[in-house]
Design an enzyme around this catalytic site. Structure first.
Site, PDB file in Angstrom:
ATOM      1  N   ARG A  93       0.806  -1.208   0.000  1.00 15.58           N
ATOM      2  CA  ARG A  93       0.000   0.000   0.000  1.00 15.58           C
ATOM      3  C   ARG A  93       0.842   1.261   0.000  1.00 15.58           C
ATOM      4  O   ARG A  93       0.384   2.316  -0.381  1.00 15.58           O
ATOM      5  CB  ARG A  93      -0.940  -0.001   1.208  1.00 15.58           C
ATOM      6  CG  ARG A  93      -1.743  -1.281   1.336  1.00 15.58           C
ATOM      7  CD  ARG A  93      -2.380  -1.679   0.033  1.00 15.58           C
ATOM      8  NE  ARG A  93      -3.085  -2.944   0.142  1.00 15.58           N
ATOM      9  CZ  ARG A  93      -3.791  -3.461  -0.824  1.00 15.58           C
ATOM     10  NH1 ARG A  93      -3.917  -2.848  -1.974  1.00 15.58           N
ATOM     11  NH2 ARG A  93      -4.404  -4.618  -0.655  1.00 15.58           N
ATOM     12  N   PRO A 123      -5.574   9.884  -5.825  1.00 15.65           N
ATOM     13  CA  PRO A 123      -4.625  10.485  -6.761  1.00 15.65           C
ATOM     14  C   PRO A 123      -3.247  10.716  -6.145  1.00 15.65           C
ATOM     15  O   PRO A 123      -3.112  10.735  -4.917  1.00 15.65           O
ATOM     16  CB  PRO A 123      -5.277  11.832  -7.095  1.00 15.65           C
ATOM     17  CG  PRO A 123      -6.167  12.133  -5.943  1.00 15.65           C
ATOM     18  CD  PRO A 123      -6.580  10.826  -5.339  1.00 15.65           C
ATOM     19  N   ILE A 124      -2.220  10.890  -7.013  1.00 10.61           N
ATOM     20  CA  ILE A 124      -0.885  11.254  -6.499  1.00 10.61           C
ATOM     21  C   ILE A 124      -0.385  12.529  -7.190  1.00 10.61           C
ATOM     22  O   ILE A 124       0.811  12.766  -7.286  1.00 10.61           O
ATOM     23  CB  ILE A 124       0.143  10.101  -6.628  1.00 10.61           C
ATOM     24  CG1 ILE A 124       0.290   9.611  -8.074  1.00 10.61           C
ATOM     25  CG2 ILE A 124      -0.174   8.950  -5.699  1.00 10.61           C
ATOM     26  CD1 ILE A 124       1.567   8.790  -8.294  1.00 10.61           C
ATOM     27  N   ASP A 125      -1.353  13.343  -7.672  1.00 17.39           N
ATOM     28  CA  ASP A 125      -0.945  14.561  -8.394  1.00 17.39           C
ATOM     29  C   ASP A 125      -0.095  15.496  -7.534  1.00 17.39           C
ATOM     30  O   ASP A 125       0.826  16.143  -8.038  1.00 17.39           O
ATOM     31  CB  ASP A 125      -2.191  15.299  -8.918  1.00 17.39           C
ATOM     32  CG  ASP A 125      -3.158  15.651  -7.788  1.00 17.39           C
ATOM     33  OD1 ASP A 125      -3.648  14.724  -7.123  1.00 17.39           O
ATOM     34  OD2 ASP A 125      -3.401  16.850  -7.548  1.00 17.39           O
ATOM     35  N   GLN A 126      -0.348  15.554  -6.226  1.00 23.90           N
ATOM     36  CA  GLN A 126       0.425  16.466  -5.375  1.00 23.90           C
ATOM     37  C   GLN A 126       1.845  15.945  -5.136  1.00 23.90           C
ATOM     38  O   GLN A 126       2.776  16.722  -4.980  1.00 23.90           O
ATOM     39  CB  GLN A 126      -0.292  16.700  -4.035  1.00 23.90           C
ATOM     40  CG  GLN A 126      -1.656  17.333  -4.166  1.00 23.90           C
ATOM     41  CD  GLN A 126      -1.600  18.681  -4.873  1.00 23.90           C
ATOM     42  OE1 GLN A 126      -0.900  19.597  -4.467  1.00 23.90           O
ATOM     43  NE2 GLN A 126      -2.341  18.800  -5.959  1.00 23.90           N
ATOM     44  N   ASP A 305      -9.014   7.607   9.834  1.00 19.06           N
ATOM     45  CA  ASP A 305      -8.757   6.183  10.070  1.00 19.06           C
ATOM     46  C   ASP A 305      -9.433   5.662  11.333  1.00 19.06           C
ATOM     47  O   ASP A 305      -9.331   4.477  11.656  1.00 19.06           O
ATOM     48  CB  ASP A 305      -7.242   5.909  10.121  1.00 19.06           C
ATOM     49  CG  ASP A 305      -6.577   6.188   8.783  1.00 19.06           C
ATOM     50  OD1 ASP A 305      -7.286   6.223   7.764  1.00 19.06           O
ATOM     51  OD2 ASP A 305      -5.349   6.392   8.754  1.00 19.06           O
ATOM     52  N   ARG A 397      -3.103  -6.290   7.680  1.00 11.90           N
ATOM     53  CA  ARG A 397      -2.219  -5.259   7.109  1.00 11.90           C
ATOM     54  C   ARG A 397      -1.798  -4.247   8.173  1.00 11.90           C
ATOM     55  O   ARG A 397      -0.737  -3.646   8.062  1.00 11.90           O
ATOM     56  CB  ARG A 397      -2.955  -4.494   5.986  1.00 11.90           C
ATOM     57  CG  ARG A 397      -2.961  -5.207   4.652  1.00 11.90           C
ATOM     58  CD  ARG A 397      -3.485  -4.269   3.582  1.00 11.90           C
ATOM     59  NE  ARG A 397      -2.980  -2.936   3.832  1.00 11.90           N
ATOM     60  CZ  ARG A 397      -3.686  -1.815   3.717  1.00 11.90           C
ATOM     61  NH1 ARG A 397      -4.931  -1.857   3.315  1.00 11.90           N
ATOM     62  NH2 ARG A 397      -3.135  -0.665   3.974  1.00 11.90           N
TER      63      ARG A 397
HETATM   64  N1  EPU Z   1      -5.062  13.715  -2.420  1.00 14.96           N
HETATM   65  C1  EPU Z   1      -5.049  14.372  -3.632  1.00 14.96           C
HETATM   66  N2  EPU Z   1      -3.881  14.362  -4.346  1.00 14.96           N
HETATM   67  C2  EPU Z   1      -2.743  13.749  -3.912  1.00 14.96           C
HETATM   68  C3  EPU Z   1      -2.781  13.091  -2.664  1.00 14.96           C
HETATM   69  C4  EPU Z   1      -3.953  13.083  -1.938  1.00 14.96           C
HETATM   70  O1  EPU Z   1      -6.039  14.938  -4.056  1.00 14.96           O
HETATM   71  O2  EPU Z   1      -1.725  13.802  -4.622  1.00 14.96           O
HETATM   72  C5  EPU Z   1      -6.297  13.730  -1.608  1.00 14.96           C
HETATM   73  C6  EPU Z   1      -6.861  12.327  -1.392  1.00 14.96           C
HETATM   74  O3  EPU Z   1      -7.714  11.947  -2.442  1.00 14.96           O
HETATM   75  C7  EPU Z   1      -7.580  12.490  -0.068  1.00 14.96           C
HETATM   76  C8  EPU Z   1      -6.740  13.537   0.683  1.00 14.96           C
HETATM   77  O4  EPU Z   1      -5.959  14.187  -0.308  1.00 14.96           O
HETATM   78  O5  EPU Z   1      -8.856  13.025  -0.291  1.00 14.96           O
HETATM   79  C9  EPU Z   1      -5.806  12.977   1.747  1.00 14.96           C
HETATM   80  O6  EPU Z   1      -4.994  11.956   1.212  1.00 14.96           O
HETATM   81  P1  EPU Z   1      -3.548  11.626   1.803  1.00 14.96           P
HETATM   82  O7  EPU Z   1      -2.555  11.801   0.711  1.00 14.96           O
HETATM   83  O8  EPU Z   1      -3.351  12.381   3.063  1.00 14.96           O
HETATM   84  O9  EPU Z   1      -3.669  10.087   2.129  1.00 14.96           O
HETATM   85  P2  EPU Z   1      -2.585   8.951   1.945  1.00 14.96           P
HETATM   86  O10 EPU Z   1      -1.230   9.494   2.181  1.00 14.96           O
HETATM   87  O11 EPU Z   1      -2.839   8.192   0.713  1.00 14.96           O
HETATM   88  C10 EPU Z   1      -2.507   8.303   4.477  1.00 14.96           C
HETATM   89  C11 EPU Z   1      -2.702   7.079   5.289  1.00 14.96           C
HETATM   90  C12 EPU Z   1      -4.165   6.677   5.282  1.00 14.96           C
HETATM   91  C13 EPU Z   1      -4.991   7.830   5.829  1.00 14.96           C
HETATM   92  C14 EPU Z   1      -4.687   9.129   5.065  1.00 14.96           C
HETATM   93  C15 EPU Z   1      -5.355  10.340   5.670  1.00 14.96           C
HETATM   94  C16 EPU Z   1      -0.580   5.951   5.011  1.00 14.96           C
HETATM   95  C17 EPU Z   1       0.164   4.810   4.426  1.00 14.96           C
HETATM   96  N3  EPU Z   1      -1.877   6.011   4.712  1.00 14.96           N
HETATM   97  O12 EPU Z   1      -2.943   7.990   3.160  1.00 14.96           O
HETATM   98  O13 EPU Z   1      -4.250   5.580   6.178  1.00 14.96           O
HETATM   99  O14 EPU Z   1      -6.362   7.546   5.695  1.00 14.96           O
HETATM  100  O15 EPU Z   1      -3.276   9.368   5.055  1.00 14.96           O
HETATM  101  O16 EPU Z   1      -4.964  10.520   6.990  1.00 14.96           O
HETATM  102  O17 EPU Z   1      -0.038   6.763   5.750  1.00 14.96           O
HETATM  103  C18 EPU Z   1      -5.051   3.570   7.049  1.00 14.96           C
HETATM  104  O18 EPU Z   1      -4.056   3.543   7.792  1.00 14.96           O
HETATM  105  O19 EPU Z   1      -6.044   2.819   7.191  1.00 14.96           O
HETATM  106  C19 EPU Z   1      -5.074   4.532   5.937  1.00 14.96           C
HETATM  107  C20 EPU Z   1      -5.844   4.399   4.899  1.00 14.96           C
END
Ligand code: EPU
Length: 428
Positions: A93, A123-126, A305, A397
């Site tokens: 993940r 997304p990972i645009d940021q 979470d 996980r």
């Molecule tokens: N987002 C964008 N663009 C990006 C990145 C994110 O639009 O480039 C949006 C996402 O769609 C979402 C928001 O920003 O709406 C927040 O996403 P974030 O990037 O913070 O989430 P993440 O890094 O993918 C981590 C945790 C998640 C947790 C989120 C929010 C890890 C490995 N995962 O995910 O944890 O829900 O932050 O706190 O750190 C979990 O542990 O069960 C889990 C899903």
């Protein structure tokens, strides 16, 4: 694939020890790639996400030595690849963190796009915006994200959304870039601070982690270190909610109470009695939970979470609660399972209206993702009788020895293998 069989309806009591934080571990392990000496990581949770990451790190060429069940030594010096292919990323993940770590290590990364729990688009645009601002060229081709740079240079990047993953990835890529990088509107989660502390212990120069402006002054190289991961805020919160939801009395130890403030605040509103100690919290609940409204937000707001777990508690609250999801587009897929157990919940987009019922009733349910799975275990512990929770693979996980930890609190829960149809026929 296994299932949990729970004979619920008993109040939890006793002490539970919280493991290292999953979301810190999955950032810190790829960050080891940036060192030019071996690193020792302590307090790693024994969960499948960590095992998968360690396998990928080995496949990149690093030497991984297990010291004990929660400590590994990783020597990244023999790494000879910058590719995390689809097969390697399968089931992993946090694969996206290899983009930042490999880019920071060798100015090149080729990584299969990250998966993750299904909460709608992820997304990972940021992340890409940050890499590009640092001078990398990023293309997506043949199902792989390819990032390369002649040299990474410090930059200013403003995140359009507060993103944990983008903040971490930009930190990883910037830590050895030339000059100063400033991340504005950065995420402030405890695992971001933990990653910064880890990198600083290797000689990095990162300031402001835990605030929304992080400044990273690039350094030439990072040396080895020994580092212990922080306790898992969400694992702790899950046991806190389970204690309250079963009318129990549980001491949750090895926690940082400061990280639990928003969870404590909501549990107190729901009627729980909470005592804070230096490294522990005690949760005691008598009587039916009170209704309360919860909105999830980036840290220090209430964590997304913890949303399925608190919603499960509120399913038996006295009155109607509103839970609003402020981070993900679609994080209510588990509600259908709770409704099957007698909960009265109506979902409208990012909002769930929960009309408390006296009690949940047992039913076969499944984990639709990691935290939803934890919520199903809590629901099973609340309902008197036998509840079966399928798809333990999601729960494994992120939760170390979950059945054993609940058993220590007096719960009747066991892991049972689910035989495939073919195996069932053979055994017939
Ligand atoms: N987002 C964008 N663009 C990006 C990145 C994110 O639009 O480039 C949006 C996402 O769609 C979402 C928001 O920003 O709406 C927040 O996403 P974030 O990037 O913070 O989430 P993440 O890094 O993918 C981590 C945790 C998640 C947790 C989120 C929010 C890890 C490995 N995962 O995910 O944890 O829900 O932050 O706190 O750190 C979990 O542990 O069960 C889990 C899903």
């Amino acid at each position: 694939m296994d299932k949990f069989v729970i004979n619920g309806g008993k109040a939890l009591s006793g002490t539970v020890h919280i493991s290292g934080a999953k979301n810190a571990a999955v950032a810190i392990l790829p960050a080891v790639l940036l060192a030019n000496e071996p690193c020792t990581i302590e307090n790693l949770p024994e969960i499948s996400d960590v095992a998968t990451l360690l396998r990928a790190i080995k496949q990149l060429g690093a030497e991984v030595r297990s010291i004990n069940k929660s400590t590994v030594e990783i020597d990244p010096t023999p790494i000879n690849s910058f590719v995390i292919d689809k097969k390697m990323a399968e089931g992993m993940r946090a694969s996206s963190y290899f983009l930042g770590a490999l880019l920071g290590r060798c100015n090149r990364a080729r990584v299969a796009p990250p998966g993750g729990c299904d909460f709608g688009v992820r997304p990972i645009d940021q992340h890409i915006k940050g890499f590009e601002a640092l001078g990398a060229k990023v293309i997506i081709e043949n199902g792989m994200v390819d990032a390369r740079a002649a040299a990474l240079r410090g930059c200013s990047v403003y995140l359009d959304v507060v993103s944990v993953g983008a903040t971490i990835n930009i930190m990883l890529a910037a830590v050895k870039a030339r000059g100063l990088t400033v991340i504005e509107n950065a995420a402030r989660e405890p695992h971001i601070v933990d990653l910064a502390n880890f990198l600083n212990s290797m000689g990095a120069n990162i300031m402001g982690a835990g605030t929304n402006v992080i400044k990273i002054r690039g350094v030439e190289c990072l040396h080895g270190t020994t580092y212990s991961i922080i306790p898992d805020q969400i694992e702790a919160g899950t046991y806190m909610v389970a204690a309250a939801a079963t009318g129990g009395d549980v001491l949750i130890e090895n926690v940082i109470p400061k990280h639990l403030e928003s969870i404590i605040a909501k549990l107190v509103e729901a009627g729980a009695e909470i005592t804070e100690y230096d490294e522990a919290v005690r949760v005691k609940m008598t009587g039916r939970p009170k209704k309360c409204n919860v909105k999830t937000m980036p840290h220090p707001g209430f964590p997304t979470d913890m949303q399925p777990q608190i919603a499960t508690l509120l399913a038996i609250a006295d009155g109607t609660s509103i839970v609003t999801e402020g981070v993900w587009d679609n994080r209510f897929r588990y509600v259908e399972q709770l409704i099957g157990m007698g909960a009265k919940i109506q979902v409208d987009g990012k909002m769930a209206v929960i009309t408390g019922v006296e009690k949940l009733t047992p039913a076969p349910v499944k984990a639709v993702d990691l935290r939803a799975g934890a919520a199903m275990i809590i629901a099973g512990l609340m309902a008197e009788g036998i509840t079966e929770v399928e798809n333990t693979i999601y729960i494994d996980r992120g939760y170390e020895n979950v059945a054993e930890k609940f058993q220590k609190l007096g719960a009747e829960i066991k892991r049972v293998p689910v035989l495939s149809k073919e195996a069932n026929l053979k055994n017939a």
